[in-house]
Design an enzyme around this catalytic site. Structure first.
Site, PDB file in Angstrom:
ATOM      1  N   SER A   1       0.855  -1.181   0.000  1.00 59.68           N
ATOM      2  CA  SER A   1       0.000   0.000   0.000  1.00 59.68           C
ATOM      3  C   SER A   1       0.892   1.233   0.000  1.00 59.68           C
ATOM      4  O   SER A   1       2.005   1.200   0.523  1.00 59.68           O
ATOM      5  CB  SER A   1      -0.879   0.017   1.253  1.00 59.68           C
TER       6      SER A   1
ATOM      7  N   TYR B   1      -1.254  -1.274  10.434  1.00 60.71           N
ATOM      8  CA  TYR B   1      -1.455  -1.438   8.989  1.00 60.71           C
ATOM      9  C   TYR B   1      -0.275  -0.854   8.220  1.00 60.71           C
ATOM     10  O   TYR B   1       0.296  -1.503   7.342  1.00 60.71           O
ATOM     11  CB  TYR B   1      -2.759  -0.760   8.563  1.00 60.71           C
TER      12      TYR B   1
END
Length: 156
Positions: free
Chosen positions: A19, A44
């Site tokens: 990401s 994350y």
């Protein structure tokens, strides 16, 4: 555990979904599993940086084997990742892309002749792109590789 099977193929590709938030990640070896001061977004971001570091380290380790390893940022895909925040979900929905659109770079890396033989790279929208400065630190990637192997009880 699948490397022998991948090496037996004529050309194999490993694709790792990361990401763009890897740029906000920090690998905290003193609390790698975030047992102190947990934050969902922090975890994350750290995991996505770890994905990129893992990609580069695995690509180095597999150089010359016929297996390529690349990672990608799929874009801002509409998922259920933040579904519990309904107002936020409603406000950002117009900015999100469909899962089909988000899968395009993964499919490209898995099947395109254009990237055959390309390894150890980071892609966004089917284009090779630079990842964060920290993601290129080989001392961090090697240490993370060793710690991960120990945590998962895999032999190096």
């Amino acid at each position: 555990m699948l490397l022998d099977k991948l090496k037996a193929g004529s050309s194999s590709r490993i694709i790792i979904v990361a990401s763009g938030l890897e740029r906000r990640g920090k690998i905290n070896f003193d609390d790698l599993q975030r047992e102190r001061g947990y934050s969902g977004f922090g975890a994350y971001n750290q995991s996505k940086l770890a994905n990129v570091l893992f990609t580069y380290e695995l690509a180095r380790r597999l150089k010359g084997t016929g297996i390529t390893v690349n990672c990608l940022h799929p874009g801002f895909v509409k998922t259920n990742l933040i579904r519990e925040r309904r107002l936020v979900t409603f406000l950002i929905q117009p900015l999100q892309m469909t899962p089909e659109k988000g899968a395009e770079t993964s499919i490209y890396l898995a099947s395109s002749a254009e990237v055959e033989g390309v390894s150890g790279k980071y892609f966004v929208s089917k284009k090779e792109t630079k990842s964060s400065k920290e993601s290129y630190d080989e001392s961090i990637s090697k240490r993370l590789w060793t710690v991960s192997a120990e945590l998962t009880k895999l032999e190096l």
